[in-house]
Design a protein around this motif. Structure first.
Motif, PDB file in Angstrom:
ATOM      1  N   ALA A  57      49.238  79.553  12.667  1.00 21.72           N
ATOM      2  CA  ALA A  57      48.409  79.910  13.820  1.00 21.72           C
ATOM      3  C   ALA A  57      48.246  78.710  14.743  1.00 21.72           C
ATOM      4  CB  ALA A  57      47.047  80.424  13.359  1.00 21.72           C
ATOM      5  N   GLY A  58      48.029  77.535  14.149  1.00 19.62           N
ATOM      6  CA  GLY A  58      47.922  76.320  14.955  1.00 19.62           C
ATOM      7  C   GLY A  58      49.180  76.047  15.747  1.00 19.62           C
ATOM      8  N   VAL A  59      50.332  76.169  15.110  1.00 20.75           N
ATOM      9  CA  VAL A  59      51.612  75.928  15.796  1.00 20.75           C
ATOM     10  C   VAL A  59      51.805  76.933  16.930  1.00 20.75           C
ATOM     11  CG1 VAL A  59      54.132  76.016  15.532  1.00 20.75           C
ATOM     12  CG2 VAL A  59      52.740  74.803  13.841  1.00 20.75           C
ATOM     13  N   VAL A  60      51.583  78.210  16.650  1.00 24.53           N
ATOM     14  CA  VAL A  60      51.801  79.254  17.659  1.00 24.53           C
ATOM     15  C   VAL A  60      50.898  79.039  18.869  1.00 24.53           C
ATOM     16  CG1 VAL A  60      51.487  81.729  18.127  1.00 24.53           C
ATOM     17  CG2 VAL A  60      52.710  80.991  16.076  1.00 24.53           C
ATOM     18  N   PHE A  61      49.602  78.821  18.641  1.00 22.61           N
ATOM     19  CA  PHE A  61      48.691  78.641  19.763  1.00 22.61           C
ATOM     20  C   PHE A  61      48.931  77.325  20.494  1.00 22.61           C
ATOM     21  CE2 PHE A  61      46.371  82.107  17.760  1.00 22.61           C
ATOM     22  CZ  PHE A  61      46.085  82.876  18.873  1.00 22.61           C
ATOM     23  N   LEU A  62      49.337  76.300  19.776  1.00 27.73           N
ATOM     24  CA  LEU A  62      49.654  75.030  20.425  1.00 27.73           C
ATOM     25  C   LEU A  62      50.860  75.188  21.347  1.00 27.73           C
ATOM     26  CD1 LEU A  62      48.924  71.969  20.552  1.00 27.73           C
ATOM     27  CD2 LEU A  62      50.739  71.638  18.868  1.00 27.73           C
ATOM     28  N   LEU A  63      51.920  75.811  20.852  1.00 27.40           N
ATOM     29  CA  LEU A  63      53.110  76.023  21.686  1.00 27.40           C
ATOM     30  C   LEU A  63      52.788  76.918  22.884  1.00 27.40           C
ATOM     31  CD1 LEU A  63      55.881  76.383  18.960  1.00 27.40           C
ATOM     32  CD2 LEU A  63      55.381  74.388  20.404  1.00 27.40           C
ATOM     33  N   HIS A  64      51.968  77.932  22.657  1.00 26.80           N
ATOM     34  CA  HIS A  64      51.542  78.817  23.749  1.00 26.80           C
ATOM     35  C   HIS A  64      50.808  78.012  24.826  1.00 26.80           C
ATOM     36  CE1 HIS A  64      49.592  82.126  25.856  1.00 26.80           C
ATOM     37  NE2 HIS A  64      48.416  81.597  25.559  1.00 26.80           N
ATOM     38  N   ALA A  65      49.852  77.183  24.403  1.00 28.96           N
ATOM     39  CA  ALA A  65      49.069  76.398  25.354  1.00 28.96           C
ATOM     40  C   ALA A  65      49.944  75.397  26.100  1.00 28.96           C
ATOM     41  CB  ALA A  65      47.923  75.685  24.630  1.00 28.96           C
ATOM     42  N   PHE A  66      50.848  74.754  25.404  1.00 30.19           N
ATOM     43  CA  PHE A  66      51.747  73.803  26.057  1.00 30.19           C
ATOM     44  C   PHE A  66      52.638  74.507  27.076  1.00 30.19           C
ATOM     45  CE2 PHE A  66      50.263  70.525  23.440  1.00 30.19           C
ATOM     46  CZ  PHE A  66      50.843  69.324  23.806  1.00 30.19           C
ATOM     47  N   THR A  67      53.110  75.683  26.732  1.00 36.52           N
ATOM     48  CA  THR A  67      53.944  76.461  27.654  1.00 36.52           C
ATOM     49  C   THR A  67      53.165  76.786  28.931  1.00 36.52           C
ATOM     50  OG1 THR A  67      55.226  77.396  25.849  1.00 36.52           O
ATOM     51  CG2 THR A  67      55.246  78.613  27.919  1.00 36.52           C
ATOM     52  N   LEU A  68      51.897  77.138  28.794  1.00 38.85           N
ATOM     53  CA  LEU A  68      51.088  77.446  29.969  1.00 38.85           C
ATOM     54  C   LEU A  68      51.009  76.253  30.919  1.00 38.85           C
ATOM     55  CD1 LEU A  68      48.174  79.492  28.353  1.00 38.85           C
ATOM     56  CD2 LEU A  68      50.038  80.361  29.792  1.00 38.85           C
ATOM     57  N   PHE A  69      50.922  75.065  30.370  1.00 41.18           N
ATOM     58  CA  PHE A  69      50.864  73.878  31.228  1.00 41.18           C
ATOM     59  C   PHE A  69      52.164  73.704  32.013  1.00 41.18           C
ATOM     60  CE2 PHE A  69      46.950  73.048  29.305  1.00 41.18           C
ATOM     61  CZ  PHE A  69      46.311  72.047  30.014  1.00 41.18           C
ATOM     62  N   ALA A  70      53.295  73.888  31.366  1.00 33.74           N
ATOM     63  CA  ALA A  70      54.572  73.780  32.077  1.00 33.74           C
ATOM     64  C   ALA A  70      54.678  74.872  33.135  1.00 33.74           C
ATOM     65  CB  ALA A  70      55.735  73.859  31.092  1.00 33.74           C
ATOM     66  N   LEU A  71      54.231  76.083  32.813  1.00 34.54           N
ATOM     67  CA  LEU A  71      54.275  77.183  33.775  1.00 34.54           C
ATOM     68  C   LEU A  71      53.361  76.924  34.976  1.00 34.54           C
ATOM     69  CD1 LEU A  71      54.327  80.253  31.355  1.00 34.54           C
ATOM     70  CD2 LEU A  71      56.229  79.345  32.729  1.00 34.54           C
ATOM     71  N   THR A  75      51.793  69.022  32.928  1.00 39.41           N
ATOM     72  CA  THR A  75      51.837  68.784  31.482  1.00 39.41           C
ATOM     73  C   THR A  75      50.406  68.680  30.967  1.00 39.41           C
ATOM     74  OG1 THR A  75      51.708  66.371  31.450  1.00 39.41           O
ATOM     75  CG2 THR A  75      53.889  67.333  31.892  1.00 39.41           C
ATOM     76  N   PRO A  76      50.217  68.749  29.656  1.00 39.05           N
ATOM     77  CA  PRO A  76      48.887  68.505  29.099  1.00 39.05           C
ATOM     78  C   PRO A  76      48.485  67.024  29.151  1.00 39.05           C
ATOM     79  CG  PRO A  76      50.228  69.801  27.584  1.00 39.05           C
ATOM     80  CD  PRO A  76      51.132  69.293  28.663  1.00 39.05           C
ATOM     81  N   ALA A  77      49.429  66.152  29.425  1.00 39.05           N
ATOM     82  CA  ALA A  77      49.140  64.716  29.483  1.00 39.05           C
ATOM     83  C   ALA A  77      48.270  64.405  30.703  1.00 39.05           C
ATOM     84  CB  ALA A  77      50.438  63.918  29.549  1.00 39.05           C
ATOM     85  N   PRO A  78      47.207  63.645  30.520  1.00 43.11           N
ATOM     86  CA  PRO A  78      46.336  63.320  31.661  1.00 43.11           C
ATOM     87  C   PRO A  78      47.063  62.620  32.806  1.00 43.11           C
ATOM     88  CG  PRO A  78      45.247  62.765  29.594  1.00 43.11           C
ATOM     89  CD  PRO A  78      46.668  63.136  29.258  1.00 43.11           C
ATOM     90  N   VAL A  79      48.158  61.939  32.526  1.00 51.10           N
ATOM     91  CA  VAL A  79      48.888  61.232  33.590  1.00 51.10           C
ATOM     92  C   VAL A  79      49.744  62.154  34.447  1.00 51.10           C
ATOM     93  CG1 VAL A  79      48.920  59.035  32.350  1.00 51.10           C
ATOM     94  CG2 VAL A  79      50.800  60.650  32.060  1.00 51.10           C
TER      95      VAL A  79
END
Length: 168
Positions: A57-71, A75-79
């Motif tokens: 569940a952690g992997v799936v939701f993490l990948l989902h959240a990261f994908t949203l940032f690219a979309l 990026t999720p990176a503050p920089v």
């Protein structure tokens, strides 16, 4: 229309940050702490199932959240943040799905490998990200997005997901 298409730069940055941040926090460090030594749960297979469910569940939701940032062209990176506030997908239920996902993966490993060191590490990670959210992320998002973020923050909990999605 070109504005809506994620850039290669956003995808590359997101993938790179995925390996550098959660890859180290939820992968490398737990391995260093536990050695990923399997514990023989014997007939208590339900514990192993629960541990794997927490990790998956952690992997799936993490990948989902990261994908949203690219979309959202960032990026999720503050920089290298997104161009817009991310309030879609899992973010309609909880403001911090990435942090929750990482802690879920660590706790799943703690259970799977019976590692009190990983439990302590999970608490340290949670304390650290909570302090980061309160000390940097929330003030920065408030400054950047103003009332839009404040409205989102009023309606979507930070750490315990809503039952229904926010439609703001």
């Amino acid at each position: 229309m070109a504005q809506a298409i994620p850039s290669a730069r956003a995808w590359i940055g997101t993938i790179l940050f995925l390996f550098l941040a959660p890859g180290i926090v939820a992968g490398l460090v737990p391995w260093l702490i536990s050695g990923w030594r399997w514990f023989d749960w014997g007939s208590v297979w339900i514990v192993v199932l629960f541990a794997w469910m927490a990790i998956a569940a952690g992997v799936v939701f993490l990948l989902h959240a990261f994908t949203l940032f690219a979309l959202h062209r960032g990026t999720p990176a503050p920089v290298a943040p997104t161009e817009t506030l991310v309030v879609t997908g899992a973010y309609r239920y909880v403001r911090n799905p990435m942090y929750i996902s990482v802690v879920s993966m660590i706790l799943g490993q703690a259970l799977l490998f019976v590692s009190w060191g990983l439990v302590i590490y999970a608490v340290i990670v949670l304390d650290t990200v909570f302090a980061f959210v309160k000390g940097y992320e929330e003030p920065t998002l408030t400054e950047t997005y103003g009332e839009q973020y404040l409205n989102y923050r009023r309606n979507v909990p930070g750490w315990w997901p809503r039952i229904t999605p926010w439609r703001g």
